[in-house]
Design a protein around this motif. Structure first.
Motif, mmCIF file in Angstrom:
data_model
loop_
_atom_site.group_PDB
_atom_site.id
_atom_site.type_symbol
_atom_site.label_atom_id
_atom_site.label_comp_id
_atom_site.label_asym_id
_atom_site.label_seq_id
_atom_site.Cartn_x
_atom_site.Cartn_y
_atom_site.Cartn_z
ATOM 1 N N GLU A 1 22.209 52.951 -49.817
ATOM 2 C CA GLU A 1 21.117 52.309 -49.877
ATOM 3 C C GLU A 1 21.494 50.859 -50.327
ATOM 4 N N TYR A 2 20.464 49.888 -49.815
ATOM 5 C CA TYR A 2 20.798 48.288 -50.123
ATOM 6 C C TYR A 2 19.505 47.849 -50.127
ATOM 7 N N LYS A 3 19.127 47.146 -51.605
ATOM 8 C CA LYS A 3 17.906 46.236 -51.401
ATOM 9 C C LYS A 3 18.421 44.678 -51.252
ATOM 10 N N GLU A 4 17.737 44.376 -50.213
ATOM 11 C CA GLU A 4 18.027 42.956 -49.913
ATOM 12 C C GLU A 4 17.275 42.080 -50.796
ATOM 13 N N PRO A 5 18.143 41.146 -51.554
ATOM 14 C CA PRO A 5 17.580 40.094 -52.299
ATOM 15 C C PRO A 5 16.366 39.519 -51.699
ATOM 16 N N GLY A 6 15.178 39.874 -52.907
ATOM 17 C CA GLY A 6 14.157 39.200 -52.339
ATOM 18 C C GLY A 6 13.313 39.824 -51.227
ATOM 19 N N GLY A 7 13.732 40.769 -50.676
ATOM 20 C CA GLY A 7 13.543 41.897 -49.573
ATOM 21 C C GLY A 7 13.209 43.121 -49.897
ATOM 22 N N LYS A 8 13.506 43.800 -48.858
ATOM 23 C CA LYS A 8 13.085 45.235 -48.924
ATOM 24 C C LYS A 8 14.417 46.093 -49.034
ATOM 25 N N LEU A 9 14.289 47.640 -49.224
ATOM 26 C CA LEU A 9 15.005 48.704 -49.420
ATOM 27 C C LEU A 9 15.343 49.139 -47.986
ATOM 28 N N VAL A 10 16.953 49.385 -47.785
ATOM 29 C CA VAL A 10 17.232 49.774 -46.223
ATOM 30 C C VAL A 10 18.107 50.986 -46.930
ATOM 31 N N VAL A 11 17.691 52.267 -46.083
ATOM 32 C CA VAL A 11 18.633 53.424 -46.413
ATOM 33 C C VAL A 11 19.307 53.774 -45.232
ATOM 34 N N VAL A 12 20.541 54.362 -45.213
ATOM 35 C CA VAL A 12 21.100 54.938 -44.124
ATOM 36 C C VAL A 12 21.594 56.113 -44.423
ATOM 37 N N LEU B 1 12.945 41.366 -37.538
ATOM 38 C CA LEU B 1 13.261 42.223 -38.786
ATOM 39 C C LEU B 1 12.600 41.554 -39.932
ATOM 40 N N TYR B 2 11.632 42.432 -40.704
ATOM 41 C CA TYR B 2 10.959 41.830 -41.734
ATOM 42 C C TYR B 2 11.616 42.658 -43.095
ATOM 43 N N GLY B 3 12.079 41.779 -43.913
ATOM 44 C CA GLY B 3 12.627 42.282 -45.028
ATOM 45 C C GLY B 3 13.627 42.832 -45.200
ATOM 46 N N ILE B 4 14.604 42.802 -44.124
ATOM 47 C CA ILE B 4 15.923 43.317 -44.154
ATOM 48 C C ILE B 4 16.730 42.543 -42.992
ATOM 49 N N SER B 5 18.020 42.590 -42.926
ATOM 50 C CA SER B 5 18.917 41.839 -42.165
ATOM 51 C C SER B 5 19.942 42.829 -41.637
ATOM 52 N N ALA B 6 20.425 42.433 -40.443
ATOM 53 C CA ALA B 6 21.490 43.239 -39.751
ATOM 54 C C ALA B 6 22.690 43.258 -40.796
ATOM 55 N N GLU B 7 22.978 42.399 -41.833
ATOM 56 C CA GLU B 7 24.120 42.480 -42.662
ATOM 57 C C GLU B 7 23.911 43.360 -43.785
ATOM 58 N N GLY B 8 22.361 43.407 -44.135
ATOM 59 C CA GLY B 8 21.873 44.468 -45.107
ATOM 60 C C GLY B 8 21.846 46.068 -44.566
ATOM 61 N N GLU C 1 28.005 50.949 -45.189
ATOM 62 C CA GLU C 1 29.154 50.586 -46.042
ATOM 63 C C GLU C 1 29.283 51.713 -47.085
ATOM 64 N N ARG C 2 28.137 51.465 -47.877
ATOM 65 C CA ARG C 2 27.657 52.431 -49.226
ATOM 66 C C ARG C 2 27.706 53.724 -48.704
ATOM 67 N N ALA C 3 27.292 54.094 -47.623
ATOM 68 C CA ALA C 3 27.115 55.644 -47.216
ATOM 69 C C ALA C 3 28.394 56.118 -47.207
ATOM 70 N N VAL C 4 29.258 55.502 -46.101
ATOM 71 C CA VAL C 4 30.859 55.864 -45.937
ATOM 72 C C VAL C 4 31.563 55.937 -46.970
ATOM 73 N N ASN C 5 31.324 54.952 -47.908
ATOM 74 C CA ASN C 5 32.273 54.858 -49.149
ATOM 75 C C ASN C 5 31.676 55.948 -50.419
ATOM 76 N N GLY C 6 30.424 56.383 -50.030
ATOM 77 C CA GLY C 6 29.926 57.186 -51.251
ATOM 78 C C GLY C 6 29.500 56.562 -52.446
ATOM 79 N N GLU C 7 29.216 55.149 -52.335
ATOM 80 C CA GLU C 7 28.645 54.340 -53.451
ATOM 81 C C GLU C 7 27.444 54.660 -53.516
ATOM 82 N N ALA C 8 27.100 54.665 -54.815
ATOM 83 C CA ALA C 8 25.894 54.906 -55.427
ATOM 84 C C ALA C 8 24.942 53.417 -55.464
ATOM 85 N N ALA C 9 23.912 53.269 -55.100
ATOM 86 C CA ALA C 9 23.091 52.151 -55.267
ATOM 87 C C ALA C 9 23.410 51.519 -56.802
#
Length: 96
Positions: A4-15, A74-81, A87-95
C-alpha cells in the motif's frame, strides 16, 4: 503479496501480486483513486505483469506511464505511487 502507498495529499493505492520465476504476475491495483478512462486500470495491471520482481520503482513507474500514454488521467495517484506500492508488496513492507 500486498503493498500500500498513500500519495501525499492524494489517495491510497493498493497492489496485490504474485512473484513467480522472478517476475510479477496476477497484479491487481486498487484503492480509493479515480482513473479515466475506466480501461486505464487494466492497462496498469497488464503493464506490470511480467516485469522483473527486482526491477525497481523507476522501471515500474515507466512501465505504467508507457502503458497509459497520453490518453489516460490519474486522479489522486501517480505512476510513481503505483510503483512504490509494488515495491512494498515485493519487499513485504508494511504501510507506515
Amino acid at each position: 503479496m500486498h503493498g500500500e502507498y498513500k500519495e501525499p495529499g492524494g489517495k491510497l493505492v493498493v497492489v496485490d501480486l504474485v512473484v513467480s520465476g522472478g517476475r510479477l504476475s496476477d497484479v491487481r491495483v486498487s484503492g480509493d483513486f479515480f482513473l479515466e478512462p475506466d480501461s486505464a486500470l487494466d492497462l496498469i495491471n497488464r503493464a506490470l505483469v511480467g516485469t522483473r520482481a527486482d526491477a525497481g520503482v523507476d522501471a515500474w513507474a515507466t512501465a505504467v506511464r508507457t502503458a497509459l500514454g497520453d490518453g489516460a488521467s490519474l486522479y489522486g495517484i501517480s505512476a510513481e505511487g503505483v510503483a512504490i506500492a509494488v515495491e512494498r508488496a515485493v519487499n513485504g513492507e508494511a504501510a507506515p
